[in-house]
Enzyme design. Structure first.
Site, PDB file in Angstrom:
ATOM      1  N   SER A 139       0.829  -1.202   0.000  1.00  0.00           N
ATOM      2  CA  SER A 139       0.000   0.000   0.000  1.00  0.00           C
ATOM      3  C   SER A 139       0.866   1.254   0.000  1.00  0.00           C
ATOM      4  O   SER A 139       1.996   1.220   0.498  1.00  0.00           O
ATOM      5  CB  SER A 139      -0.898   0.021   1.231  1.00  0.00           C
ATOM      6  OG  SER A 139      -1.528   1.275   1.348  1.00  0.00           O
ATOM      7  N   TYR A 152      -1.730   0.478  10.353  1.00  0.00           N
ATOM      8  CA  TYR A 152      -1.904  -0.215   9.071  1.00  0.00           C
ATOM      9  C   TYR A 152      -0.700   0.049   8.171  1.00  0.00           C
ATOM     10  O   TYR A 152      -0.142  -0.872   7.557  1.00  0.00           O
ATOM     11  CB  TYR A 152      -3.199   0.277   8.406  1.00  0.00           C
ATOM     12  CG  TYR A 152      -3.419  -0.237   7.005  1.00  0.00           C
ATOM     13  CD1 TYR A 152      -3.858  -1.537   6.785  1.00  0.00           C
ATOM     14  CD2 TYR A 152      -3.180   0.582   5.893  1.00  0.00           C
ATOM     15  CE1 TYR A 152      -4.057  -2.007   5.493  1.00  0.00           C
ATOM     16  CE2 TYR A 152      -3.368   0.122   4.602  1.00  0.00           C
ATOM     17  CZ  TYR A 152      -3.808  -1.173   4.407  1.00  0.00           C
ATOM     18  OH  TYR A 152      -3.998  -1.631   3.131  1.00  0.00           O
TER      19      TYR A 152
END
Lengths: 246, 442
Positions: A139, A152
């Site tokens: 990501s 995250y």
């Protein structure tokens, strides 16, 4: 191409699996829910009746003990795979993760430790047959520690670093590693969040990833605009990062 | 992440609220009060009654679950769009049995609106082509219904605006097509009487008809326009190259509110009406997309109306009311000066079995209108005409009709409300529109 897709039942993985099937590639789906796997296999078969219906097996990133057996099942069904795609991951907002340390532990384990474990199983099998392609969705959140994705993002930063090292170490041996860095993409994973500018659609991301796979790129940002956004973010001084909420 | 989140219909006019997008409708619809697809209904059909209402966005649930090429029967999740369906199945020689004027709608939305298309005079709405529905009820139970299993529920869901249950899966019979090309016949017609006569005459010979009328025309030329008819081309007639898709152009910004005014609209129509040049009538071969979905070429064309937003007024006037009812409606539109340049006109076949299905045998007229301070008065005035002619309006397009006016148009309303009473006595499933029109608790 004979590809195993972990996470091909929804979101970007679903779109990528459709593009691969459309090109006539042979697929095998891995995922955590039997019914979702069943439906996605039916979807691919109904869309591309000329192709063989993809097989599937259960493989949950929370259960590393399933990894070897799931990859063996895929290997047997495909007659030896040459490509492994991992789009599955866990997501929770920073607020949710801060409120529940156990959730934070689970997310960090699934997105980093267990994904690395899965990739180790996969790359050993690929290297044993002379190489192949490993495509893993990390990501943009892993590019810089940021307030809204502190936990995250950290799990994805670890994953990105692992994938980069893997590329350095095994490129010469024939392993092609692609680290996909999606920005905000409108999928079920980000449901309920307000899309920022440059939010992408899963189809758009899948098409970009497929091009990067064909060209054997090591890293791809998708949608493309995020590459520029992250260049800027990476260069912002700390005192700015402490102030902004991005 | 913070920030005011809003939802809007195709006519814009956002309201506070958010949709929960999910690829797993079975899970996501639990406890939800409304489902919405691609947000192409113009008014408030897909908008929450209150900002906190759980609204499920279905468009990620787009799997094809089964397709049988021998019978054309397709089963898919409710979020599959017609655009995706066409991309997949037109090359295999199948097309939706009924399609609205945009392909950016989902199967679930199509059923909830019981959409009609250019073939309504021949094939009716989409409802009769639906074989089965999988529905999550207000009780949170999931049931399968069809014309034979729970038929009452089935025909309530068809055209029921999502108020009887969340549509999870749709089983639909696709029609085989002979090629992806359409033989299109276009004729210039001088006024409304000629228009209605020609429409009726064409309906006997052509499976698809519709027309565009210049809404700014007056007097003897009132209702001048272009009448289009079409049929699927045979393989021999069609080009051998594949039918090219629409170019994708996006209207990137909102245009100023004054972009569409009486003068630009008149200029547009003058050009539009003369597109056939000196010819009165001609036939040509066209790919299916520009024929069925002319406006889909410009993504976000709704930004052309500016920040004020717009609405579409669509009504159907029964055949019994005669051409004078249509003429009166056009005269009123022209007099009010509220209309956009074009209105779409179509002859409808008999009323379907969907309890709130829109079409009835007669003439449907649809016109876009910018939302001006005057809009409520305009809609009320048009509704009065429709009521006296025995017609009705289309909920999927509506934002301004009053509850008492809808009741006056809709003899089937009590039957629909009784069905809701049976399946959802607390009226848990609701939308901004159901609060406005059915008097659900706000």
């Amino acid at each position: 191409m004979k590809a195993v897709v972990l996470g091909g039942t929804s979101g970007m993985g679903r779109e990528l699996a459709r593009l691969l099937a459309q090109r006539g590639e042979q697929l095998f789906l891995l995922g955590s829910h039997e019914e979702a796997l069943e439906k996605s296999a039916a979807d691919l078969a109904a869309r591309h009746p000329a192709q063989e219906r993809p097989g599937h097996a259960r493989c949950d990133l929370e259960h590393p003990e399933q990894f070897a057996a799931a990859l063996d099942a895929a290997d047997a069904a495909l007659g030896g795979f040459d490509t492994v795609v991992v789009t599955a991951a866990m997501f929770a907002t920073q607020d949710e993760l801060e409120a529940d340390p156990e959730l934070a532990r689970r997310l960090a384990t699934v997105n980093f430790a267990n994904t690395v474990t899965f990739c180790e199983h996969a790359r050993k099998r690929l290297l044993a047959r002379g190489g192949g392609q490993l495509v893993v969705f990390s990501s943009v959140a892993g590019d810089r520690g940021r307030k809204p994705v502190a936990i995250y993002g950290a799990s994805k930063a670890g994953l990105s670093a692992y994938l980069e090292g893997l590329d350095h170490k095994f490129h010469a041996a024939g392993l092609s590693v692609l680290c996909v860095k999606p920005g905000f993409v409108k999928t079920g994973m980000t449901a309920g969040l307000k899309p920022p500018p440059f939010a992408g659609e899963p189809e758009q991301v899948a098409a970009r990833v497929l091009r990067a796979m064909d060209r054997h790129r090591p890293v791809v940002y998708a949608p493309a605009a995020w590459s520029v956004v992250m260049q800027v973010i990476r260069r912002l001084p700390r005192f700015v990062m402490r102030r902004i909420n991005f | 992440m913070s920030g005011e989140s809003t939802l809007e219909g195709w006519g814009r006019l956002p309201v506070p609220g958010r949709e929960l997008l999910s690829a797993n409708l079975e899970e996501a619809t639990r406890g939800a009060v409304l489902s919405r697809g691609l947000g192409r209904s113009y008014g408030d059909s897909s908008l929450p009654a209150e900002p906190g209402d759980k609204v499920v966005g279905t468009r990620l649930a787009d799997r094809v679950l089964a397709f049988d090429a021998a019978s054309g029967v397709l089963r898919a999740e409710a979020g599959l769009s017609i655009a995706a369906l066409n991309r997949l199945f037109v090359p295999r020689g199948f097309f939706p049995p009924v399609t609205p004027g945009t392909q950016f709608v989902t199967l679930g939305g199509m059923v909830a609106s019981d959409v009609h298309g250019k073939n309504h005079h021949r094939d009716g709405c989409v409802g009769p082509h639906v074989r089965a529905l999988r529905v999550r009820l207000a009780s949170d139970d999931v049931v399968e219904c069809s014309p034979t299993v729970e038929p009452e529920l089935f025909w309530g869901c068809v055209g029921g605006m999502g108020l009887l249950g969340h549509i999870l899966e749709v089983e639909l019979v696709l029609q085989p097509i002979s090629s992806p090309w359409i033989v299109q016949d276009t004729e210039r017609v001088g006024n409304i009487d000629e228009y209605l006569a020609a429409l009726e005459e064409r309906a006997g010979q052509w499976p698809m008809t519709m027309g565009w009328i210049d809404c700014l025309s007056r007097g003897a030329a009132l209702g001048r326009g272009l009448l289009m008819a079409g049929r699927w081309a045979t393989p021999e007639e069609s080009h051998h190259r594949p039918a090219r898709g629409l170019p994708e152009v996006t209207l990137p910004v909102e245009l100023p509110n004054w972009t569409l005014n009486r003068f630009t609209a008149s200029a547009f129509n003058a050009v539009f009406w003369r597109q056939l040049l000196w010819r009165q009538r001609h036939q040509r071969l066209t790919p299916y997309e520009p024929f069925f979905y002319p406006l889909d070429a410009i993504l976000h064309w709704n930004r052309g109306y500016g920040s004020r937003g717009f609405t579409q007024y669509q009504c159907v006037l029964p055949r019994a009311a005669g051409p004078q009812a249509v003429r009166e409606l056009l005269e009123t539109l022209s007099e009010l000066g509220a209309a956009s340049p074009l209105c779409v006109i179509k002859d409808c076949g008999p009323e379907g079995k969907g309890l709130l299905s829109f079409p009835l045998e007669g003439t449907s007229v649809a016109v876009d209108m910018a939302v001006t301070p005057d809009i409520q008065r305009v809609v009320d005035r048009l509704n009065a005409l429709v009521i006296s002619a025995g017609g009705r309006i289309y909920l999927t397009k509506d934002r301004f009709t009053r509850a008492e006016d809808f009741r006056a148009m809709e003899p089937r309303l009590d039957a629909f409300l009784a069905l809701r009473e049976k399946w959802d006595p607390a009226r848990r499933l609701r939308s901004a529109q159901s609060v406005r029109i059915f008097g659900d608790k706000a």
